[in-house]
Design an enzyme around this catalytic site. Structure first.
Site, PDB file in Angstrom:
ATOM      1  N   ARG A 191     122.628  89.276 102.884  1.00  0.00           N
ATOM      2  CA  ARG A 191     124.082  89.067 103.004  1.00  0.00           C
ATOM      3  C   ARG A 191     124.810  90.348 102.651  1.00  0.00           C
ATOM      4  O   ARG A 191     125.889  90.635 103.131  1.00  0.00           O
ATOM      5  CB  ARG A 191     124.541  87.933 102.092  1.00  0.00           C
TER       6      ARG A 191
ATOM      7  N   ASP B  54     117.482  87.275 106.317  1.00  0.00           N
ATOM      8  CA  ASP B  54     118.316  86.075 106.457  1.00  0.00           C
ATOM      9  C   ASP B  54     119.229  86.288 107.655  1.00  0.00           C
ATOM     10  O   ASP B  54     119.226  87.377 108.252  1.00  0.00           O
ATOM     11  CB  ASP B  54     119.134  85.808 105.176  1.00  0.00           C
TER      12      ASP B  54
ATOM     13  N   HIS C  60     117.333  80.052 109.023  1.00  0.00           N
ATOM     14  CA  HIS C  60     117.970  81.259 108.488  1.00  0.00           C
ATOM     15  C   HIS C  60     117.418  82.517 109.185  1.00  0.00           C
ATOM     16  O   HIS C  60     117.150  83.522 108.525  1.00  0.00           O
ATOM     17  CB  HIS C  60     117.750  81.364 106.976  1.00  0.00           C
TER      18      HIS C  60
ATOM     19  N   ASP D 123     114.016  76.791 103.750  1.00  0.00           N
ATOM     20  CA  ASP D 123     115.207  75.996 103.458  1.00  0.00           C
ATOM     21  C   ASP D 123     116.134  75.881 104.668  1.00  0.00           C
ATOM     22  O   ASP D 123     116.188  76.775 105.503  1.00  0.00           O
ATOM     23  CB  ASP D 123     115.989  76.621 102.288  1.00  0.00           C
ATOM     24  N   GLU D 124     116.834  74.767 104.688  1.00  0.00           N
ATOM     25  CA  GLU D 124     118.007  74.561 105.544  1.00  0.00           C
ATOM     26  C   GLU D 124     117.792  74.864 107.029  1.00  0.00           C
ATOM     27  O   GLU D 124     118.709  75.312 107.704  1.00  0.00           O
ATOM     28  CB  GLU D 124     119.184  75.397 105.018  1.00  0.00           C
TER      29      GLU D 124
ATOM     30  N   TYR E   2     121.979  79.057  89.539  1.00  0.00           N
ATOM     31  CA  TYR E   2     122.500  79.783  90.692  1.00  0.00           C
ATOM     32  C   TYR E   2     123.579  80.736  90.183  1.00  0.00           C
ATOM     33  O   TYR E   2     124.682  80.329  89.847  1.00  0.00           O
ATOM     34  CB  TYR E   2     123.008  78.816  91.769  1.00  0.00           C
TER      35      TYR E   2
ATOM     36  N   ASP F 125     125.169  82.921  91.759  1.00  0.00           N
ATOM     37  CA  ASP F 125     126.301  83.183  92.659  1.00  0.00           C
ATOM     38  C   ASP F 125     127.443  82.226  92.338  1.00  0.00           C
ATOM     39  O   ASP F 125     128.546  82.398  92.838  1.00  0.00           O
ATOM     40  CB  ASP F 125     125.893  83.079  94.135  1.00  0.00           C
TER      41      ASP F 125
ATOM     42  N   THR G 227     124.291  86.617  97.962  1.00  0.00           N
ATOM     43  CA  THR G 227     125.298  87.671  97.823  1.00  0.00           C
ATOM     44  C   THR G 227     126.400  87.649  98.888  1.00  0.00           C
ATOM     45  O   THR G 227     126.971  88.682  99.203  1.00  0.00           O
ATOM     46  CB  THR G 227     124.597  89.039  97.811  1.00  0.00           C
TER      47      THR G 227
HETATM   48  C1  ACM Z   1     118.942  78.076  99.128  1.00  0.00           C
HETATM   49  O1  ACM Z   1     119.778  78.215  98.231  1.00  0.00           O
HETATM   50  N1  ACM Z   1     119.321  77.815 100.367  1.00  0.00           N
HETATM   51  C2  ACM Z   1     117.516  78.182  98.867  1.00  0.00           C
END
Ligand code: ACM
Length: 745
Positions: A157, A186, A263, A319-320, A411, A413, A462
């Site tokens: 990011r 990503d 991603h 993920d996702e 986390y 962030d 980030t």
């Molecule tokens: C994540 O925070 N998507 C692993």
């Protein structure tokens, strides 16, 4: 006898307080510490002596401590005034990372079984050296609780220079964190040179838009190296190897992450043939897991990656993944048919298992985000539990290793203080106390299952972090709390003592020029409702040790003449608590206010005509009438998520009651897909089936407002009377609504 006793006590107290100035203050807290009087002084004549096995550690220490005399002498001679690195005995049972420090006035001895242990001894010493080059005398016996102590950094990011990546590793190693999870790829950029696929770095490492937000706003376009508007960068393989070596010298393992199968927008933009559509500008971010060329590509990439990174683990993301295109792609459908799969989760599992087989064939192991559990976990996979702790619990129960990294605790962030006083962040709220309170082994696990928890890791995504200085601001001091959570024994963890030891760490961080977040003077007000008794017990917390807090309960601003907070107190009925930190008689922090409402709907039954989200159920059916207002984090267990459908609830007031007013609270955080409802309406009924609409309020805040905000929709119900009150809020965007409380008077 009687006469001398008080005298002895005074002497003893004096000794304790004299000792206090010369205390061994180390973070993370060592297993055992014994303070003694006196100092070892570092002078021109201080020598360093080492056995050959620890020579490299000794050299690094001489450099880090700026010792006047950096030549390491061999162990055959025993100099006076020395720092000596010696081998521990097996009976010292120090393991790989443990050490013993003996600091006396003439000699400091460092004992360890392995270089990593000797290195950690030196990192403890660095924290102890005073401004006048002294080390307080005493003894330390230390080894870690968990073997995995991680920090993650997202360089996709936002790209950070090589020198900063090294500094990041140097700082984490000073607090005995030992695993650097390097999130190299990503959607918004690929950051590692891959010789077989040059477009990954010629194109997908450069973008239009200086930061992630601009890039998103400008349509997520990639550029090329050398273009005047190209932002980004990547690490060459040689540079990545340099990072691995730099880290290894500091006891840190680098785990590279190559995101799959989701991603991966940047890869599919550079190599569109790996997507489902196969077209240029496909805007897809999941690989087509049914295409053989995807496996060829990933095996080639991973072969180069494993050639650079010697870590046992290779992180494959997981993920996702949206998986939407897989549902209609002919190749995916054919593969599902062939394998007898009934949903696309099984396709993800099929993919992960194939990648795992390849990685295992090279003598390595995979680690992935907890979504790799969906559709069936690969046989040897280690799980990184981030969406909470459930993934970790499930994997450990199945006998798989896990690393705990739950968003609500680690986390980094997320905001660490009130967003109004902080640089823009992604949302959430993880103050340093919250990190410190984290226990990596979930209570649901038996002691045997708990052994599968390798440790914990904090993640730094980030999107909103555009500079190296800002990275440090988000990491510190929270990373230091994580270090103590993962290294120190459970019984040695104590928040008050940690805050006391942090006082000397702030000086250390300043000497290292770390841009750490200064501890906040702001209070947090935490009520605990006791519904039967119509009261709440209120605690007021602060990041300052022994803070002086004054508070009021009548809505006025606190002064030094208000009530002094001396511990949890009771509030009855509906009151407003306002509190602030003071230094002597002067206000230090901003006063914080929390209304505590015993409204008419508290404790009343709520019927959900449409469901709440399984992932954000908060306190399920009792959420909206429990008296608690949500904070700034939608994941705080007070905000309830409503996913894709409208909010439609009926409150049963148990009898027909006179109504005056109703208000209902919502949150908006566009970056997370959370929107205010387009309208909210209130309907009433006496039989619970025939409802009459009484008021409808339209939302007046635009859905382009990107800052976190909350809004109470307030209804005037004067003159109305009903037993059932129904509230419908429209979710026009089909994203999330987040709601915390319905307040009825
Ligand atoms: C994540 O925070 N998507 C692993």
């Amino acid at each position: 006898m009687l006469k001398t006793k008080p005298f002895k006590l005074v002497v003893l107290l004096l000794l304790i307080s004299a000792g206090a100035s010369a205390q061994i203050n180390i973070i993370p807290a060592p297993l055992r510490v014994k303070n003694e009087t006196g100092y070892f002084s570092i002078t021109e004549s201080t020598k360093i002596q080492s056995i050959p096995e620890f020579k490299d550690v000794a050299e690094l220490f001489a450099e880090q401590a700026s010792l006047p005399n950096r030549k390491i002498i061999a162990s055959s001679v025993k100099p006076a005034l020395a720092i000596r690195f010696v081998a521990a005995k097996p009976t010292d049972s120090l393991g790989e990372e443990g050490y013993i420090l003996n600091i006396a006035t003439k000699e400091v001895s460092i004992k360890a079984a392995k270089p990593k242990g000797a290195f950690y001894a030196t990192q403890s010493l660095l924290q102890l050296i005073t401004a006048d080059h002294k080390i307080p005398c005493g003894q330390v016996y230390d080894k870690p609780r968990f073997k995995y102590r991680g920090l993650h950094l997202d360089v996709s990011r936002n790209f950070y220079p090589l020198a900063f990546v090294k500094r990041y590793i140097d700082l984490m190693a000073r607090y005995k964190l030992n695993t650097f999870h390097w999130h190299l790829t990503d959607d918004s950029g690929w950051r590692l040179e891959i010789k077989a696929y040059p477009r990954l770095t010629q194109n997908a490492a450069w973008r239009e838009g200086k930061n992630w937000k601009d890039w998103r706003a400008q349509g997520e376009k990639f550029s090329e190296a050398g273009n005047p508007n190209a932002y980004g960068g990547f690490y060459t393989q040689e540079e990545a190897r340099e990072v691995v070596q730099y880290a290894a010298r500091r006891g840190v393992t680098v785990i590279p992450e190559i995101e799959t199968p989701g991603h991966s927008y940047e890869v599919l933009s550079a190599y569109p043939e790996l997507s489902c559509s196969g077209k240029e500008n496909n805007k897809e971010s999941d690989y087509n897991v049914a295409k053989p060329e995807v496996y060829t590509f990933l095996q080639n990439v991973l072969t180069e990656v494993m050639g650079i990174f010697p870590s046992k683990y290779i992180h494959i993301g997981g993920d996702e993944a949206g998986k939407a295109a897989w549902k209609t792609d002919p190749l995916c459908l054919a593969l599902m048919k062939k394998e007898g799969f009934t949903d696309v989760e099984q396709l993800q599992s099929y993919f992960v298992k194939r990648i795992e087989k390849f990685i295992v064939s090279k003598g390595r192991k995979i680690i992935g985000w907890d979504e790799i559990l969906q559709g069936g976990l690969a046989p040897e996979a280690t799980v990184m539990s981030w969406r909470g702790v459930q993934g970790g619990i499930d994997a450990a129960k199945m006998g798989h290793d896990v690393v705990m990294t739950p968003a609500a605790f680690v986390y980094f962030d997320y905001y660490q203080a009130d967003p109004k006083t902080e640089p823009e962040a992604i949302g959430g709220f993880v103050p340093v106390e919250k990190v410190y309170s984290y226990e990596p082994i979930p209570a649901e696990l038996t002691p045997e299952q708990g052994k599968f928890v390798l440790g914990a890791q904090a993640n730094l995504w980030t999107e909103y972090i555009t500079t190296s200085e800002h990275v440090e601001y988000m990491e510190y001091p929270r990373a230091i709390a994580l270090a103590e959570v993962t290294w120190s024994s459970k019984q040695n963890r104590n928040w008050n003592d940690f805050q006391r030891r942090m006082q000397s760490q702030y000086g250390y961080l300043q000497r290292l020029n770390v841009n750490y977040a200064r501890p906040s003077y702001q209070v947090t007000i935490v009520p605990e409702f006791i519904y039967q008794e119509n009261k709440a017990v209120v605690s007021i917390l602060s990041q300052q040790s022994n803070a002086t807090i004054y508070y009021t309960t009548d809505g006025s601003l606190p002064t030094a003449n208000s009530k002094l907070y001396q511990g949890p107190f009771e509030v009855r009925g509906s009151q407003v608590v306002t509190a602030a930190v003071f230094a002597k008689r002067d206000l230090k922090g901003k006063p914080i206010t929390l209304p505590i409402d015993f409204h008419k709907a508290i404790g009343r039954k709520v019927i959900y005509n449409l469901p709440f989200s399984k992932n954000y159920q908060a306190k399920k059916e009792s959420t909206l009438t429990d008296g608690y207002r949500g904070g700034i984090s939608y994941g705080d267990g007070i905000w309830q998520g409503i996913e894709t459908n409208d909010l439609d609830v009926t409150i049963d007031m148990e009898a027909s009651v006179d109504l005056n007013s109703l208000s209902i609270g919502f949150m908006q955080l566009i970056s997370q897909g959370i929107y205010l409802p387009s309208y909210v309406k209130v309907l009433i009924s006496d039989n619970g089936t025939d409802f009459k609409e009484v008021v409808l309020l339209n939302n007046d805040i635009p859905d382009t407002e990107s800052q976190l905000l909350t809004k109470d929709f307030k209804f005037d119900l004067k003159g109305k009377k009903a037993r059932y009150v129904r509230i419908v809020a429209q979710d026009k965007q089909k994203g999330y609504l987040f709601v915390d409380e319905v307040i009825v008077y």
